[in-house]
Design a protein around this motif. Structure first.
Motif: not given
Length: 392
Positions: A221-222, A172-173, A176-179, A225-226, A218
């Motif tokens: 990027k996740a 999901d990360v 980009e469904r969830y952070t 932003s953590y 991807r």
């Protein structure tokens, strides 16, 4: 005066059977404790001779025996005790005491270190290495995040984190469904250890990512932003060199390579180094191999020794001095939803992983000369590494 024929029975009230048993025990490998001296004594079988009464035809021919009596004025008779503080048993005992005390603290890095645990060959101990190093670092006071990027979800199982189909996961990360903050879970029983789980949905992620924008970056990027500050982030990669592994290598700067001590593992290392060069040249110039860990090491076989020597020769600065031995405890811990650090913290496997974690924390990241990688790959491809695969 004693009655005739009863003189020997009245001598000092000694029971001949008891006295003989004492003599027999002394004659059987006598022990010389410190502070004893030798006293010559006559065995009880010759009590008649001691009392001056010798039956007709008898001779005092029984041999003299040695009895040991305490004495403070005589130096110790036994061999001196050597200093055993540096023996393997003593070192393992010290490590066990350290593990049970739980007071060890390791130096924390100045910034977050992202270690990509990768090797496209299966069965070399990637997941086992990831979870046990993470647990070791967390127990030593560091904040650690494990990202399970393998669709099998074995790292999530070992850390006892829920990862069924309805649980938000790293899949999901990526889409980009969830952070990352919404997906990460706290690992039970180990403070400071967190896990981003994997579910079966991740199996189809590589196909879905093909058509997406910035498909290789991807995960990076996740992570950028953590929100939660971590000392270490360990990414457990699948046994392939597909898009999931590429995402991990773009997200991290350090590659940790577990190598099983077999010849096939050396061939896999050559292919992995080639892919690292490609990613380094086109996607992540900071990527480098910082750590190589020898796993499933069996000192009884010549093959394990030769593989270890080959790897240490080409990567003297990257190979950890701690090698992970074959251990039943390490293998059985995941079946109880635990790492070996909590399942059996004083086992040989747990001690080896704890030593490896200490090395990683203390020496930090060191860049690898790509020329050394090329030389090693050439040795493997052209047969320069002469190993006897059948040697024992």
């Amino acid at each position: 005066m004693a009655a005739p024929g009863n003189e020997h029975r009245e001598h000092q009230g000694v029971d001949p059977l008891l006295a003989q048993s004492v003599v027999d025990s002394l004659n059987d490998e006598p022990y010389y404790p410190a502070g004893t001296t030798d006293v010559m004594a006559t065995p009880p079988v010759d009590l008649e001779y001691e009392s001056g009464h010798v039956p007709a035809g008898a001779t005092p021919s029984a041999p003299l025996q040695v009895m040991h009596m305490p004495s403070s004025s005589v130096p110790a008779q036994g061999p001196s005790v050597a200093d055993d503080s540096d023996t393997p048993i003593a070192r393992q005992a010290a490590a066990a005491i350290e593990a049970l005390s739980g007071v060890t603290r390791l130096p924390r890095p100045d910034k977050t270190r992202v270690l990509v645990v990768a090797n496209q060959k299966g069965g070399v101990g990637k997941t086992t290495t990831t979870v046990n190093l993470a647990a070791s670092l967390a127990q030593a006071g560091a904040s650690v995040l494990v990202i399970d990027l393998d669709p099998q979800g074995n790292a999530s199982t070992a850390l006892s984190v829920e990862h069924h189909a309805d649980v938000p996961s790293v899949y999901d990360v990526l889409i980009e469904r969830y952070t990352m903050d919404e997906v990460v879970q706290q690992v039970p029983e180990i403070p400071n250890l967190y896990c981003c789980p994997a579910t079966i949905d991740l199996a189809g992620a590589e196909i879905e990512l093909v058509s997406m924008v910035a498909r290789e970056s991807r995960l990076g990027k996740a992570l950028s932003s953590y929100q939660k500050k971590m000392d270490y982030i360990l990414i457990d990669c699948p046994p392939s060199l597909g898009l999931l592994t590429v995402n991990a290598m773009v997200a991290g700067a350090e590659v940790l390579i577990p190598i099983q001590c077999e010849y096939y593992a050396l061939e896999g290392l050559s292919q992995l180094l080639h892919n690292i060069e490609l990613i380094r040249g086109h996607l992540n110039p900071d990527l480098h191999v910082s750590t190589i860990l020898l796993t499933m090491y069996d000192s009884r076989t010549r093959l394990s020794t030769e593989v270890a020597e080959q790897v240490r020769t080409h990567f003297p600065n990257e190979v950890l001095s701690s090698a992970i031995p074959r251990s039943v405890r390490v293998s059985e811990a995941p079946s109880y939803g635990q790492t070996v650090m909590t399942w059996d913290p004083v086992s040989t496997g747990a001690i080896a992983y704890r030593d490896a974690a200490r090395e990683i924390a203390e020496r930090g990241a060191s860049r690898v000369a790509m020329d050394g990688m090329n030389d090693f790959r050439a040795d493997i491809e052209y047969g320069g590494a002469s190993l006897h695969s059948g040697g024992q």
